[in-house]
Design an enzyme around this catalytic site. Sequence first.
Site, mmCIF file in Angstrom:
data_model
loop_
_atom_site.group_PDB
_atom_site.id
_atom_site.type_symbol
_atom_site.label_atom_id
_atom_site.label_comp_id
_atom_site.label_asym_id
_atom_site.label_seq_id
_atom_site.Cartn_x
_atom_site.Cartn_y
_atom_site.Cartn_z
ATOM 1 N N TYR A 185 4.155 -5.149 4.045
ATOM 2 C CA TYR A 185 4.796 -3.822 4.043
ATOM 3 C C TYR A 185 6.067 -3.880 3.200
ATOM 4 C CZ TYR A 185 1.387 -2.661 7.539
ATOM 5 O OH TYR A 185 0.183 -2.442 8.159
ATOM 6 N N SER A 186 6.229 -2.869 2.326
ATOM 7 C CA SER A 186 7.458 -2.781 1.524
ATOM 8 C C SER A 186 8.625 -2.459 2.440
ATOM 9 C CB SER A 186 7.360 -1.647 0.504
ATOM 10 O OG SER A 186 6.247 -1.807 -0.311
ATOM 11 N N TYR B 188 -1.427 -0.353 -4.398
ATOM 12 C CA TYR B 188 -2.454 -0.958 -3.553
ATOM 13 C C TYR B 188 -3.490 0.079 -3.149
ATOM 14 C CZ TYR B 188 -4.412 -3.970 0.010
ATOM 15 O OH TYR B 188 -5.251 -4.739 0.741
ATOM 16 N N GLU C 25 3.826 -1.956 -8.233
ATOM 17 C CA GLU C 25 3.276 -2.540 -7.013
ATOM 18 C C GLU C 25 2.444 -1.449 -6.350
ATOM 19 O OE1 GLU C 25 5.445 -5.987 -4.871
ATOM 20 O OE2 GLU C 25 5.640 -4.240 -3.560
ATOM 21 N N CYS D 206 5.085 2.636 -7.135
ATOM 22 C CA CYS D 206 4.636 2.069 -5.863
ATOM 23 C C CYS D 206 3.789 3.076 -5.095
ATOM 24 C CB CYS D 206 5.866 1.685 -5.033
ATOM 25 S SG CYS D 206 5.430 0.738 -3.570
HETATM 26 C C1 FAD Z 1 2.720 -5.299 -1.305
HETATM 27 C C2 FAD Z 1 2.188 -4.288 -0.303
HETATM 28 C C3 FAD Z 1 3.068 -3.424 0.306
HETATM 29 C C4 FAD Z 1 2.587 -2.481 1.212
HETATM 30 N N1 FAD Z 1 3.482 -1.630 1.764
HETATM 31 C C5 FAD Z 1 3.061 -0.707 2.637
HETATM 32 C C6 FAD Z 1 3.983 0.213 3.209
HETATM 33 O O1 FAD Z 1 5.189 0.191 2.930
HETATM 34 N N2 FAD Z 1 3.509 1.100 4.107
HETATM 35 C C7 FAD Z 1 2.183 1.181 4.433
HETATM 36 O O2 FAD Z 1 1.819 2.017 5.250
HETATM 37 N N3 FAD Z 1 1.299 0.324 3.868
HETATM 38 C C8 FAD Z 1 1.699 -0.620 3.010
HETATM 39 N N4 FAD Z 1 0.807 -1.505 2.466
HETATM 40 C C9 FAD Z 1 -0.570 -1.515 2.983
HETATM 41 C C10 FAD Z 1 -0.652 -2.407 4.251
HETATM 42 O O3 FAD Z 1 -0.493 -3.755 3.880
HETATM 43 C C11 FAD Z 1 -1.977 -2.332 4.992
HETATM 44 O O4 FAD Z 1 -3.004 -2.591 4.078
HETATM 45 C C12 FAD Z 1 -2.227 -0.999 5.639
HETATM 46 O O5 FAD Z 1 -1.244 -0.712 6.614
HETATM 47 C C13 FAD Z 1 -3.588 -1.017 6.338
HETATM 48 O O6 FAD Z 1 -3.622 -2.087 7.207
HETATM 49 P P1 FAD Z 1 -4.367 -2.010 8.633
HETATM 50 O O7 FAD Z 1 -4.261 -3.325 9.290
HETATM 51 O O8 FAD Z 1 -3.889 -0.841 9.403
HETATM 52 O O9 FAD Z 1 -5.841 -1.713 8.205
HETATM 53 P P2 FAD Z 1 -7.055 -2.754 8.284
HETATM 54 O O10 FAD Z 1 -7.481 -2.960 9.675
HETATM 55 O O11 FAD Z 1 -6.675 -3.946 7.527
HETATM 56 O O12 FAD Z 1 -8.144 -1.920 7.538
HETATM 57 C C14 FAD Z 1 -8.034 -1.725 6.164
HETATM 58 C C15 FAD Z 1 -9.420 -1.761 5.619
HETATM 59 O O13 FAD Z 1 -10.123 -0.654 6.078
HETATM 60 C C16 FAD Z 1 -10.989 -0.201 5.082
HETATM 61 N N5 FAD Z 1 -10.692 1.212 4.792
HETATM 62 C C17 FAD Z 1 -9.472 1.741 4.656
HETATM 63 N N6 FAD Z 1 -9.559 3.056 4.414
HETATM 64 C C18 FAD Z 1 -10.872 3.345 4.394
HETATM 65 C C19 FAD Z 1 -11.602 4.522 4.165
HETATM 66 N N7 FAD Z 1 -10.992 5.695 3.937
HETATM 67 N N8 FAD Z 1 -12.935 4.454 4.192
HETATM 68 C C20 FAD Z 1 -13.574 3.282 4.441
HETATM 69 N N9 FAD Z 1 -12.944 2.128 4.656
HETATM 70 C C21 FAD Z 1 -11.607 2.157 4.620
HETATM 71 C C22 FAD Z 1 -10.794 -1.051 3.875
HETATM 72 O O14 FAD Z 1 -11.779 -2.054 3.885
HETATM 73 C C23 FAD Z 1 -9.453 -1.668 4.120
HETATM 74 O O15 FAD Z 1 -9.307 -2.926 3.534
HETATM 75 C C24 FAD Z 1 1.239 -2.422 1.528
HETATM 76 C C25 FAD Z 1 0.359 -3.305 0.918
HETATM 77 C C26 FAD Z 1 0.823 -4.215 0.012
HETATM 78 C C27 FAD Z 1 -0.134 -5.148 -0.639
HETATM 79 N N1 NAP Z 2 3.954 -2.011 -2.367
HETATM 80 C C1 NAP Z 2 2.770 -1.466 -2.237
HETATM 81 O O1 NAP Z 2 1.812 -1.893 -2.828
HETATM 82 C C2 NAP Z 2 2.634 -0.318 -1.340
HETATM 83 C C3 NAP Z 2 3.728 0.141 -0.623
HETATM 84 C C4 NAP Z 2 3.560 1.248 0.175
HETATM 85 C C5 NAP Z 2 2.320 1.847 0.252
HETATM 86 N N2 NAP Z 2 1.295 1.330 -0.440
HETATM 87 C C6 NAP Z 2 -0.010 1.957 -0.407
HETATM 88 O O2 NAP Z 2 0.156 3.227 -0.984
HETATM 89 C C7 NAP Z 2 -0.756 4.130 -0.418
HETATM 90 C C8 NAP Z 2 0.012 5.352 0.028
HETATM 91 O O3 NAP Z 2 -0.806 6.100 0.759
HETATM 92 P P1 NAP Z 2 -0.326 7.136 1.798
HETATM 93 O O4 NAP Z 2 -1.469 7.320 2.716
HETATM 94 O O5 NAP Z 2 0.998 6.794 2.335
HETATM 95 O O6 NAP Z 2 -0.142 8.381 0.849
HETATM 96 P P2 NAP Z 2 -0.472 9.902 1.110
HETATM 97 O O7 NAP Z 2 0.493 10.401 2.112
HETATM 98 O O8 NAP Z 2 -1.904 10.105 1.332
HETATM 99 O O9 NAP Z 2 -0.064 10.480 -0.313
HETATM 100 C C9 NAP Z 2 -0.691 10.061 -1.455
HETATM 101 C C10 NAP Z 2 -0.575 11.173 -2.483
HETATM 102 O O10 NAP Z 2 -1.120 10.708 -3.701
HETATM 103 C C11 NAP Z 2 -2.131 11.622 -4.100
HETATM 104 N N3 NAP Z 2 -3.150 10.941 -4.898
HETATM 105 C C12 NAP Z 2 -4.416 10.645 -4.567
HETATM 106 N N4 NAP Z 2 -5.053 10.084 -5.598
HETATM 107 C C13 NAP Z 2 -4.167 10.031 -6.612
HETATM 108 C C14 NAP Z 2 -4.235 9.574 -7.957
HETATM 109 N N5 NAP Z 2 -5.331 9.034 -8.460
HETATM 110 N N6 NAP Z 2 -3.145 9.674 -8.724
HETATM 111 C C15 NAP Z 2 -2.016 10.198 -8.239
HETATM 112 N N7 NAP Z 2 -1.894 10.659 -6.984
HETATM 113 C C16 NAP Z 2 -2.953 10.568 -6.176
HETATM 114 C C17 NAP Z 2 -2.649 12.202 -2.827
HETATM 115 O O11 NAP Z 2 -3.295 13.433 -3.090
HETATM 116 P P3 NAP Z 2 -4.582 13.959 -2.290
HETATM 117 O O12 NAP Z 2 -4.655 13.199 -1.005
HETATM 118 O O13 NAP Z 2 -4.358 15.405 -2.092
HETATM 119 O O14 NAP Z 2 -5.738 13.695 -3.195
HETATM 120 C C18 NAP Z 2 -1.358 12.392 -2.074
HETATM 121 O O15 NAP Z 2 -0.694 13.531 -2.515
HETATM 122 C C19 NAP Z 2 -1.473 3.405 0.683
HETATM 123 O O16 NAP Z 2 -2.695 2.942 0.161
HETATM 124 C C20 NAP Z 2 -0.565 2.232 0.969
HETATM 125 O O17 NAP Z 2 -1.245 1.110 1.450
HETATM 126 C C21 NAP Z 2 1.440 0.284 -1.254
#
Ligand code: FAD
Ligand code: NAP
Length: 433
Positions: A214-215, A433, A431, A391
């Site tokens: 998590y960020s 995901y 970054e 991000c």
């Molecule tokens: C560097 C980094 C930073 C991140 N920062 C954040 C952050 O700040 N906040 C945040 O909320 N998350 C963040 N994430 C994402 C976070 O790490 C988790 O992946 C996320 O919270 C989901 O984990 P979980 O254990 O709840 O889900 P899990 O139990 O691990 O389930 C996830 C899995 O469910 C499946 N899945 C997910 N969605 C669907 C779908 N719609 N349909 C079918 N299958 C699906 C996929 O196989 C996926 O891998 C970050 C990820 C990375 C890599």
């Molecule tokens: N450091 C990291 O890597 C990091 C940190 C934090 C979060 N994450 C990841 O970031 C994602 C954030 O999801 P969330 O559920 O918090 O977001 P969310 O609330 O669902 O918002 C995402 C927004 O992006 C839009 N979107 C969908 N497809 C897009 C595309 N191709 N290009 C641009 N915008 C698009 C969505 O629009 P519509 O839904 O209307 O299509 C929505 O408005 C998660 O997968 C989380 O794991 C990664």
Amino acid sequence: MESILERSTGPVGVKKQHKFLIFTSAVAIGFLISSIQFTKYPSIPFYSSLVVYLPFLFAFFTLHFSSITMAAAVSAVVSLSSSKSTAISTRTSLVSQERVSFAKVPYYKNVSSSGKLFSIRAQITTEAEAPAKVEKVSKKQEEGVVTNKYRPKEPYVSRCLLNTKITGDDAPGETWHMVFTTEGEIPYREGQSIGVIPDGIDPKNGKPHKLRLYSIASSALGDFGDSKTVSLCVKRLVYTNDQGEEVKGVCSNFLCDLKPGAEVQITGPVGKEMLMPKDPNATVIMLATGTGIAPFRSFMWKMFFEKHEDYQFNGLAWLFLGVPTSSSLLYKEEFEKMSEMKPDNLRVDFAVSREQTNDKGEKMYIQTRMAQYDKELWELLKKDNTFVYMCGLKGMEKGIDDIMVSLAAEDGIDWMQYKKQLKKEGQWNVEVY
Ligand SMILES: Cc1cc2nc3c(=O)[nH]c(=O)nc-3n(C[C@H](O)[C@H](O)[C@H](O)COP(=O)(O)OP(=O)(O)OC[C@H]3O[C@@H](n4cnc5c(N)ncnc54)[C@H](O)[C@@H]3O)c2cc1C
Ligand SMILES: NC(=O)c1ccc[n+]([C@@H]2O[C@H](COP(=O)([O-])OP(=O)(O)OC[C@H]3O[C@@H](n4cnc5c(N)ncnc54)[C@H](OP(=O)(O)O)[C@@H]3O)[C@@H](O)[C@H]2O)c1
């Protein structure tokens, strides 16, 4: 530079004494041969004594030049291993690296080739000035950054202090803001992440659950300003699988359901990609979708809410945030407060995908919003102190690339090449995901 030159004069000084001796001997022996020949064999022409005399001169010149090549070889070795010279750190990496690679290869080959004395000398002149391997000075705040202090086998056991839902009731999905204790034991920086190991056993393998990243959403000082907490912004993952069953993400649900006082196992901190720029006057363009806002909240607290002796932000921070509905806008009030405090230093643009469209009636994604400022953004991107951070959802990266490709093409620039260069300079940071 001074240190390289000083070291290289050592061996040359020693050789000077040798040269003087050899030269004096050569002259004396030549003089002796000429005198003997002149007094004992006056009939033989004087210049014939040169036949005997020349080998001595030859010996002298050979030793003279080899002493220079030796000195240069020593100076090259010294300069290649030196990385502390002040001159080295002030040179640009590109120029220096070219010089170093030139010095390493042909230099030694030529030393053993006796017929190329002058070409060796030419290289020596360059070599004496060439710095050794130059370490790239990062434009980001990388000094002293700690990574992996806590690993999965021995995680830090923290406690939840606060956990609050920050999306409206009608928002599609829930996002929570939570604060955990660290007691200063997790020395993170803005832009880093932590790992969370959710409680429980993975039914698939009977082992404890794996960590999720998590960020970090708080600045290094933390939400309470005492460097003793870390905050996250977590979206509760709930989806319907192919069998029509509702599936809950393991870690996100564990976190969103945490009650104050509950224990949490934390690892890290990790990551260097998203560290803030050093330059307090930089232009920082932040591109976030959903919870991708986390590192930018962290940046912006440091930029606008805090006072630091070594960092007072006076540049431009420009945030683009994409969310599905206005009820899912994250930390909006905080950003409004920042904007009131320093209106000239902050711009915030939201893209609310399910409520807004552009002129063509297209869904307002983050890249759609950015396209409205395309020329301005492109001009900023040409500046040496503009830093872009992205991000959130993986899909946003391609969307943003698409608008950049056409903008760069107008200037005859290949975006992918340009992006590579920006990445190398720490000015394009992703970054997703
Ligand atoms: C560097 C980094 C930073 C991140 N920062 C954040 C952050 O700040 N906040 C945040 O909320 N998350 C963040 N994430 C994402 C976070 O790490 C988790 O992946 C996320 O919270 C989901 O984990 P979980 O254990 O709840 O889900 P899990 O139990 O691990 O389930 C996830 C899995 O469910 C499946 N899945 C997910 N969605 C669907 C779908 N719609 N349909 C079918 N299958 C699906 C996929 O196989 C996926 O891998 C970050 C990820 C990375 C890599
Ligand atoms: N450091 C990291 O890597 C990091 C940190 C934090 C979060 N994450 C990841 O970031 C994602 C954030 O999801 P969330 O559920 O918090 O977001 P969310 O609330 O669902 O918002 C995402 C927004 O992006 C839009 N979107 C969908 N497809 C897009 C595309 N191709 N290009 C641009 N915008 C698009 C969505 O629009 P519509 O839904 O209307 O299509 C929505 O408005 C998660 O997968 C989380 O794991 C990664």
